[in-house]
Scaffold this active site. Structure first.
Site, mmCIF file in Angstrom:
data_model
loop_
_atom_site.group_PDB
_atom_site.id
_atom_site.type_symbol
_atom_site.label_atom_id
_atom_site.label_comp_id
_atom_site.label_asym_id
_atom_site.label_seq_id
_atom_site.Cartn_x
_atom_site.Cartn_y
_atom_site.Cartn_z
ATOM 1 N N CYS A 145 0.862 -1.190 0.000
ATOM 2 C CA CYS A 145 0.000 0.000 0.000
ATOM 3 C C CYS A 145 0.891 1.230 0.000
ATOM 4 C CB CYS A 145 -0.957 0.006 1.177
ATOM 5 S SG CYS A 145 -1.913 -1.526 1.359
ATOM 6 N N ALA A 146 1.788 1.270 -0.975
ATOM 7 C CA ALA A 146 2.935 2.182 -0.954
ATOM 8 C C ALA A 146 2.636 3.601 -1.407
ATOM 9 C CB ALA A 146 4.054 1.607 -1.838
ATOM 10 N N GLY A 150 4.220 7.099 -1.826
ATOM 11 C CA GLY A 150 5.624 6.734 -1.884
ATOM 12 C C GLY A 150 6.570 7.401 -0.919
ATOM 13 N N LYS A 175 7.233 6.872 2.326
ATOM 14 C CA LYS A 175 8.003 5.942 3.161
ATOM 15 C C LYS A 175 8.964 5.117 2.307
ATOM 16 C CE LYS A 175 4.175 5.705 6.445
ATOM 17 N NZ LYS A 175 3.273 6.571 5.624
ATOM 18 N N ASP A 182 1.556 -0.173 5.252
ATOM 19 C CA ASP A 182 0.946 1.122 5.555
ATOM 20 C C ASP A 182 -0.532 0.977 5.211
ATOM 21 O OD1 ASP A 182 0.525 3.735 6.159
ATOM 22 O OD2 ASP A 182 1.645 4.565 4.480
ATOM 23 N N CYS A 189 -2.434 5.793 9.726
ATOM 24 C CA CYS A 189 -2.544 7.194 10.162
ATOM 25 C C CYS A 189 -3.913 7.382 10.812
ATOM 26 C CB CYS A 189 -2.318 8.165 9.009
ATOM 27 S SG CYS A 189 -3.404 7.933 7.585
#
Length: 442
Positions: free
Chosen positions: A266-267, A270, A272, A335, A388
């Site tokens: 679940c990038a 980008g 991270k 994520d 988050c």
């Protein structure tokens, strides 16, 4: 509720007010995110008008119930159908009168003229009359040339979210609700390939940009005042990126080294992933996966700007036959898709777009992804679960349930004092975030 300073030189500027009203209509009537609606509504405006439309749109969403109460009390009947956009224009006007440092006559004049821009010229008198009535009855401005909005019993949050925050964080609820309505600081992430943090702090100082280093996130710098990225030294060359300090902790907590085979799940967009690549030169390409092709375009753009590369998959992580070659990973960063209730101050539309039932659906999706990824992790490998969110159902409860049902999973403590890490909005001036480190038993 005090809001950010903005300005206007005269009674002109109808286009920015009309754009803000149009964007708010798309968010609150059509369910579109502000990050999509606002660029569309402002694409023909000058940079100055874009900034003002943005400040108004974000501000209205932060204090929406208070503004609705002010405007609704002056309407004989609700504005519906083709006239509904005028309701949002009135909110735009009320927000200026109460919360922005714009001269009253300029705010009223520009907002009334915006009715014409919205093709509602026959209703200019309605807009003018209500705004002038609000102005007559408004309290006096304070020393910052702003007016105090009427209190809202749920601090300008929907009932379901207000109640959930109270239940999940009873001791911190008041502060969370307040932080959600505040303006977030601007955080930067240093690219270690080009500069160290102390050197970059000097560059900022030389450019009259006051900033300070974070004590926990080793690459994080907080600007004392936000600024356009074009003013940041080396931004275009990838020397620095914008990323909240809470999100930057992922690179430390993933506990990687250059020999590890790494998956970022679940990038998109980008941040991270780039942080990992900026810190280490991996022996094998870091892999990143996301199901959203449009958001992956951002990943490619960010990689190009930073001069970095990764192996990108556009796929459903659960459909492993479509993208996985069967070789397990040493480290996985998940994520997870979530309610984003930790970043409301950056995205105030979340308050009005999320529903209580969304949280249960997201928690179910998180568990599906966790289950799918676990078989991709090597024995002895580690998975970092991140959201988050500040809601227990997506965080602590999710991890506790997974540990009970997955016998090969154990929890690695974040520190001697904390098994998992729940950051709340405003902690260390950062966003709300959750981290849990999971190890696969050998």
């Amino acid at each position: 509720m005090k809001q950010q300073k903005s300005s206007s030189n005269n009674g002109q500027g109808a286009s920015s007010r009309a754009a803000a009203a149009a964007a708010l209509f798309q968010v609150l009537e059509k369910g579109e995110s502000l990050s999509v609606a606002l660029p569309h509504a402002t694409n023909k405006l000058s940079d100055a008008d874009k900034r003002l439309a943005s400040a108004i749109s974000y501000g209205v969403l932060r204090v929406l119930p208070s503004l609705n109460r002010l405007v609704g009390a002056k309407l004989d009947k609700p504005l519906k159908g083709q006239l509904k956009v005028l309701h949002y224009l009135l909110l735009v006007g009320a927000y200026q009168l109460y919360c922005l440092r714009i001269k009253d006559h300029a705010a009223v004049s520009a907002t009334v003229e915006a009715a014409r821009t919205l093709r509602k010229r026959n209703h200019k008198a309605l807009v003018n009359g209500i705004l002038r009535q609000l102005l007559r009855e408004a309290p006096s401005t304070d020393e910052s040339q702003q007016r105090e909005l009427p209190d809202d019993p749920m601090q300008n949050h929907p009932r379901w979210l207000f109640d959930t925050i109270q239940a999940d964080h009873p001791e911190h609820a008041k502060n969370i609700l307040s932080e959600n309505n505040a303006h977030p600081p601007m955080w930067l992430r240093i690219n270690r390939r080009y500069a160290n943090r102390d050197e970059y702090l000097k560059q900022l100082q030389n450019n009259d940009l006051a900033a300070e280093a974070d004590l926990q996130a080793s690459d994080a710098i907080r600007l004392h005042s936000p600024c356009p990225v074009e003013k940041l030294p080396g931004f275009a060359e990838g020397y620095v990126s914008v990323q909240d300090r809470s999100a930057q902790l992922a690179a430390d907590l993933l506990n990687v080294n250059a020999s590890h085979r790494v998956l970022d799940c679940c990038a998109a967009p980008g941040g991270k992933l780039l942080h990992l690549l900026e810190r280490d030169s991996f022996e094998q390409p870091v892999q990143a996966i996301d199901i959203d092709a449009r958001r992956l375009d951002r990943v490619h753009e960010n990689l190009k700007r930073a001069g970095l590369s990764a192996l990108i998959h556009c796929a459903d992580v659960a459909a492993t036959n479509d993208w996985w070659n069967g070789e397990q990973f040493d480290r996985i960063l998940l994520d997870a898709p979530c309610s984003a209730t930790g970043v409301i101050r950056r995205h105030p539309d979340i308050k009005w777009l999320r529903r209580a039932e969304d949280v249960s659906e997201l928690a179910s999706l998180q568990r599906q992804i966790l289950d799918s990824l676990w078989s991709l992790l090597k024995p002895g490998g580690e998975l970092l679960y991140a959201t988050c969110s500040i809601l227990r159902q997506e965080n602590q409860t999710q991890i506790e349930s997974f540990l009970k049902q997955q016998s090969s999973a154990s929890l690695i403590s974040i520190s001697a004092e904390q098994n998992t890490l729940q950051l709340l909005p405003g902690n260390y001036n950062g966003d709300g975030f959750f981290y849990a480190r999971l190890k696969k038993v050998e």
